[in-house]
Design an enzyme around this catalytic site. Structure first.
Site, PDB file in Angstrom:
ATOM      1  N   GLU A  46     -32.118 -34.212  75.591  1.00  0.00           N
ATOM      2  CA  GLU A  46     -32.050 -32.749  75.708  1.00  0.00           C
ATOM      3  C   GLU A  46     -33.348 -32.211  76.305  1.00  0.00           C
ATOM      4  O   GLU A  46     -34.440 -32.620  75.917  1.00  0.00           O
ATOM      5  CB  GLU A  46     -31.813 -32.166  74.307  1.00  0.00           C
ATOM      6  CG  GLU A  46     -30.863 -31.000  74.288  1.00  0.00           C
ATOM      7  CD  GLU A  46     -29.430 -31.394  74.669  1.00  0.00           C
ATOM      8  OE1 GLU A  46     -29.084 -31.219  75.866  1.00  0.00           O
ATOM      9  OE2 GLU A  46     -28.685 -31.860  73.804  1.00  0.00           O
ATOM     10  N   THR A  48     -34.350 -32.822  79.157  1.00  0.00           N
ATOM     11  CA  THR A  48     -34.929 -33.870  80.001  1.00  0.00           C
ATOM     12  C   THR A  48     -34.435 -33.736  81.438  1.00  0.00           C
ATOM     13  O   THR A  48     -35.105 -34.201  82.352  1.00  0.00           O
ATOM     14  CB  THR A  48     -34.516 -35.266  79.479  1.00  0.00           C
ATOM     15  OG1 THR A  48     -33.112 -35.235  79.168  1.00  0.00           O
ATOM     16  CG2 THR A  48     -35.293 -35.646  78.238  1.00  0.00           C
ATOM     17  N   SER A  80      -9.166 -14.024  85.390  1.00  0.00           N
ATOM     18  CA  SER A  80      -9.283 -14.923  84.247  1.00  0.00           C
ATOM     19  C   SER A  80      -8.397 -14.435  83.123  1.00  0.00           C
ATOM     20  O   SER A  80      -8.324 -13.237  82.870  1.00  0.00           O
ATOM     21  CB  SER A  80     -10.740 -14.974  83.780  1.00  0.00           C
ATOM     22  OG  SER A  80     -10.791 -15.517  82.476  1.00  0.00           O
ATOM     23  N   GLY A 137     -20.118 -19.541  74.697  1.00  0.00           N
ATOM     24  CA  GLY A 137     -21.309 -19.322  73.882  1.00  0.00           C
ATOM     25  C   GLY A 137     -21.509 -20.420  72.847  1.00  0.00           C
ATOM     26  O   GLY A 137     -22.404 -20.342  72.029  1.00  0.00           O
ATOM     27  N   LEU A 140     -21.163 -25.559  74.997  1.00  0.00           N
ATOM     28  CA  LEU A 140     -20.370 -26.715  75.428  1.00  0.00           C
ATOM     29  C   LEU A 140     -20.108 -26.663  76.933  1.00  0.00           C
ATOM     30  O   LEU A 140     -19.182 -27.280  77.448  1.00  0.00           O
ATOM     31  CB  LEU A 140     -19.060 -26.775  74.630  1.00  0.00           C
ATOM     32  CG  LEU A 140     -19.250 -26.882  73.111  1.00  0.00           C
ATOM     33  CD1 LEU A 140     -17.917 -26.761  72.374  1.00  0.00           C
ATOM     34  CD2 LEU A 140     -19.942 -28.184  72.733  1.00  0.00           C
ATOM     35  N   SER A 141     -20.914 -25.880  77.643  1.00  0.00           N
ATOM     36  CA  SER A 141     -20.882 -25.840  79.115  1.00  0.00           C
ATOM     37  C   SER A 141     -19.612 -25.251  79.694  1.00  0.00           C
ATOM     38  O   SER A 141     -19.038 -25.790  80.639  1.00  0.00           O
ATOM     39  CB  SER A 141     -21.081 -27.237  79.701  1.00  0.00           C
ATOM     40  OG  SER A 141     -22.364 -27.650  79.454  1.00  0.00           O
ATOM     41  N   SER A 143     -19.588 -22.627  81.442  1.00  0.00           N
ATOM     42  CA  SER A 143     -19.890 -22.163  82.802  1.00  0.00           C
ATOM     43  C   SER A 143     -19.863 -23.313  83.811  1.00  0.00           C
ATOM     44  O   SER A 143     -19.336 -23.162  84.919  1.00  0.00           O
ATOM     45  CB  SER A 143     -21.221 -21.402  82.864  1.00  0.00           C
ATOM     46  OG  SER A 143     -22.201 -22.061  82.131  1.00  0.00           O
ATOM     47  N   ASP A 187     -24.987 -30.639  83.034  1.00  0.00           N
ATOM     48  CA  ASP A 187     -23.653 -30.153  82.656  1.00  0.00           C
ATOM     49  C   ASP A 187     -22.631 -30.350  83.776  1.00  0.00           C
ATOM     50  O   ASP A 187     -21.495 -30.755  83.533  1.00  0.00           O
ATOM     51  CB  ASP A 187     -23.724 -28.675  82.255  1.00  0.00           C
ATOM     52  CG  ASP A 187     -24.749 -28.427  81.157  1.00  0.00           C
ATOM     53  OD1 ASP A 187     -25.130 -29.400  80.476  1.00  0.00           O
ATOM     54  OD2 ASP A 187     -25.192 -27.277  80.997  1.00  0.00           O
TER      55      ASP A 187
HETATM   56  C1  GLA Z   1     -28.449 -26.457  79.162  1.00  0.00           C
HETATM   57  C2  GLA Z   1     -28.635 -26.650  80.661  1.00  0.00           C
HETATM   58  C3  GLA Z   1     -28.786 -28.122  80.987  1.00  0.00           C
HETATM   59  C4  GLA Z   1     -29.861 -28.770  80.112  1.00  0.00           C
HETATM   60  C5  GLA Z   1     -29.659 -28.418  78.654  1.00  0.00           C
HETATM   61  C6  GLA Z   1     -30.791 -28.909  77.777  1.00  0.00           C
HETATM   62  O1  GLA Z   1     -27.236 -27.018  78.749  1.00  0.00           O
HETATM   63  O2  GLA Z   1     -27.534 -26.125  81.363  1.00  0.00           O
HETATM   64  O3  GLA Z   1     -29.086 -28.277  82.356  1.00  0.00           O
HETATM   65  O4  GLA Z   1     -31.147 -28.418  80.546  1.00  0.00           O
HETATM   66  O5  GLA Z   1     -29.527 -27.019  78.461  1.00  0.00           O
HETATM   67  O6  GLA Z   1     -30.791 -30.295  77.738  1.00  0.00           O
END
Ligand code: GLA
Length: 396
Positions: A46, A48, A80, A137, A140-141, A143, A187
Site C-alpha cells: 500500500e 508503494t 449511470s 467510497g 474498492l476502486s 472509479s 487500481d
Molecule cells: C489508492 C490509489 C492507488 C494506490 C492506493 C494506495 O487506491 O488509487 O493508486 O496509491 O491508494 O496503495
C-alpha cells in the site's frame, strides 16, 4: 419493446439482460455490446505504487458494467443507473478538471476523461449506460473500474487495439490529468490484468506482472472484506500530501523513487525530518512485505500471511499515518476474536479493511467486529465476499 434484451440474453446473465433493456429505454436502440470491469482488493503493497514499487491486488467479482453503442459524431453521452444526471460532452475537449463541472456531474469525469485520453489513440464517441454493484467510497476502486470498463468499450467499438498494461497506464493518466486525482497505477492494472484464483504481483516501475495463486478456502481460511462505512476519497488532499512527501524524501536521498532505497538504516540516518523518515520506513518495508508475501503464497504458507497483514497495518497506521478509527477498531476486534491478521486497504482515511480468519471462525470474527462498532455507536460495517476473480472483459 425491450431493445437490447437479446444482447443480454446472449450473455446469459441477469445483469446483462437488465442493462441491455435499460440501454434501450435510455437511447432508443440496442447497445453494440456490454463490458465489465471489476473493483479490487489489495492484499499487500500500500502506497508503494507511486513510489515505483510492488503491489499485490486481486480483482473482485463486483464491478462496473457498461452497455455501449458507437457514435461517429465525436460526442460521448454517458448515463449511470446510480446517478440522476446524463452528461453529454465532446470527445475533443480540454482536461475535464479544467472545465469545473458541478458536483452532480463529477462521476462522469472518469468516462469522459478516458474518452478524451483515448481519442489520441484513435477512439471516438459513444453512448454509454453504466451500472455498478460496487459500493462507492468503500475504497474498492469503483472509479478505476469505471475507467477500465469505458476504456475497453471504446477500444472495441472503434477497433483500436491497445495491450492491457498500456491501457492501464492510459486509464491512470485519465484519472490524473482529466479527473485531477494523483493516483498510482495499481487500481487500473488490477482491474485489467487480474485473473480468477490469483493475485497480481505488479512491479509499478517496469510494468511487469505475474499471477500468484491465491486460494484461502483451500487453506481453510476466509478473507473477509469489511467496508468500514467511513467514506474514502482521494481528492481530500492527504493522499496528494503523502505523494509529495515521498517525492521530497526521494529527492533528498538522491534517488529517482523510494523504490531505490537499498540501505534503509542509512537513509533514515541521513533524513532530518521525522515525518519523512516515517514515510520512507513504511514504503521500504512495505515493498519487502510484498516480496515476502509472494514467497509465502507460492509456498502455500497462507496462515503466515496473517503476520504480514498485521505488520502492514501497523506501518500504515504509525509510519504512513493514513489509517482511521474504524479500521483500527476492525483489525483489533478481529484479532481478539481469533483472526490471523488484518489491515486497512487502499489510500486510507476511510474505505475497507481485509481480515484473514480461519474459516471456522470467520462468522465469530464478523460478529466481534460488528459488536465493536455497536459499542461505539458507529454505522454497522458491511461484509463482502472476496473471491479472486477475472479482470475486465467483454460480456456480450
Ligand atoms: C489508492 C490509489 C492507488 C494506490 C492506493 C494506495 O487506491 O488509487 O493508486 O496509491 O491508494 O496503495
Amino acid at each position: 419493446e425491450a431493445f437490447g434484451a437479446e444482447v443480454g440474453a446472449e450473455m446469459g446473465t441477469e445483469m446483462g439482460a437488465e442493462i441491455g433493456e435499460a440501454f434501450g429505454a435510455a437511447f432508443g436502440r440496442a447497445p453494440d455490446g456490454v463490458w465489465h470491469a471489476p473493483g479490487r482488493v489489495n492484499l499487500i503493497g500500500e502506497h508503494t505504487d507511486y513510489n515505483d514499487g510492488l503491489v499485490l491486488p486481486f480483482a473482485l467479482s463486483r464491478g462496473v458494467t457498461v452497455a455501449a453503442a458507437r457514435r461517429d459524431d465525436g460526442v460521448i453521452d454517458v448515463r449511470s443507473r446510480q446517478a440522476p444526471t446524463a452528461v453529454t460532452a465532446p470527445v475533443d475537449g480540454p482536461p475535464v478538471v479544467s472545465e469545473g463541472w458541478p458536483a452532480d456531474r463529477a462521476w462522469a469525469a472518469y468516462p469522459v476523461g478516458v474518452a478524451r485520453v483515448l481519442r489520441e489513440h484513435g477512439t471516438g464517441g459513444a453512448s454509454l449506460l453504466i451500472d455498478s454493484d460496487l459500493p462507492q467510497g468503500a475504497g474498492l476502486s469503483s472509479s478505476a473500474a469505471l475507467e477500465c470498463a469505458t476504456a475497453l468499450a471504446l477500444c472495441d467499438l472503434h477497433g483500436v487495439e491497445i495491450d492491457r498494461p498500456a491501457l492501464a497506464r492510459l486509464a491512470q493518466r485519465a484519472e490524473n490529468e482529466q479527473a485531477g486525482i494523483p493516483c498510482g497505477l495499481m487500481d487500473q492494472s488490477a482491474s485489467l490484468l487480474c485473473t480468477a484464483g490469483h493475485a497480481l504481483m505488479l512491479d509499478c516501475r517496469s510494468g511487469l506482472s505475474s499471477q500468484v495463486p491465491f486460494d484461502p478456502a483451500a487453506a481453510g481460511l476466509t478473507l473477509l472484506v469489511v467496508d468500514t462505512r467511513a467514506s474514502h476519497a482521494l481528492g481530500g488532499g492527504e493522499y496528494g500530501r503523502r505523494r509529495a512527501e515521498c517525492e521530497e524524501a526521494a529527492s533528498l536521498l538522491g534517488v529517482d523513487a523510494l523504490r531505490d532505497v537499498k540501505d534503509l538504516a542509512a537513509a533514515l540516518g541521513s533524513l532530518k525530518d521525522p515525518v519523512l523518515r516515517r514515510r520512507v520506513q513504511h514504503v521500504v518495508t512495505e515493498n519487502h512485505r510484498v516480496e515476502a508475501t509472494v514467497g509465502l503464497l507460492r509456498a502455500g504458507a497462507l496462515p503466515e500471511f496473517g503476520a504480514m497483514l498485521n505488520a502492514s497495518h501497523l506501518s500504515l497506521r504509525d509510519q504512513f499515518e493514513v489509517s482511521w478509527p474504524e479500521a483500527d477498531a476492525t483489525v483489533d476486534a478481529a484479532l481478539r476474536a481469533g483472526a490471523r491478521g488484518g489491515r486497512m486497504i487502499g489510500g486510507g482515511f476511510g474505505g475497507s479493511v481485509i481480515v484473514l480468519a480461519p474459516a471456522a471462525r470467520a462468522e465469530r470474527v464478523g460478529e466481534a467486529v460488528t459488536a465493536a462498532y455497536e459499542k461505539r455507536g458507529w454505522t454497522p460495517p458491511r461484509f463482502l465476499e472476496a473471491v479472486p476473480s477475472d479482470g475486465a472483459r467483454r460480456l456480450g
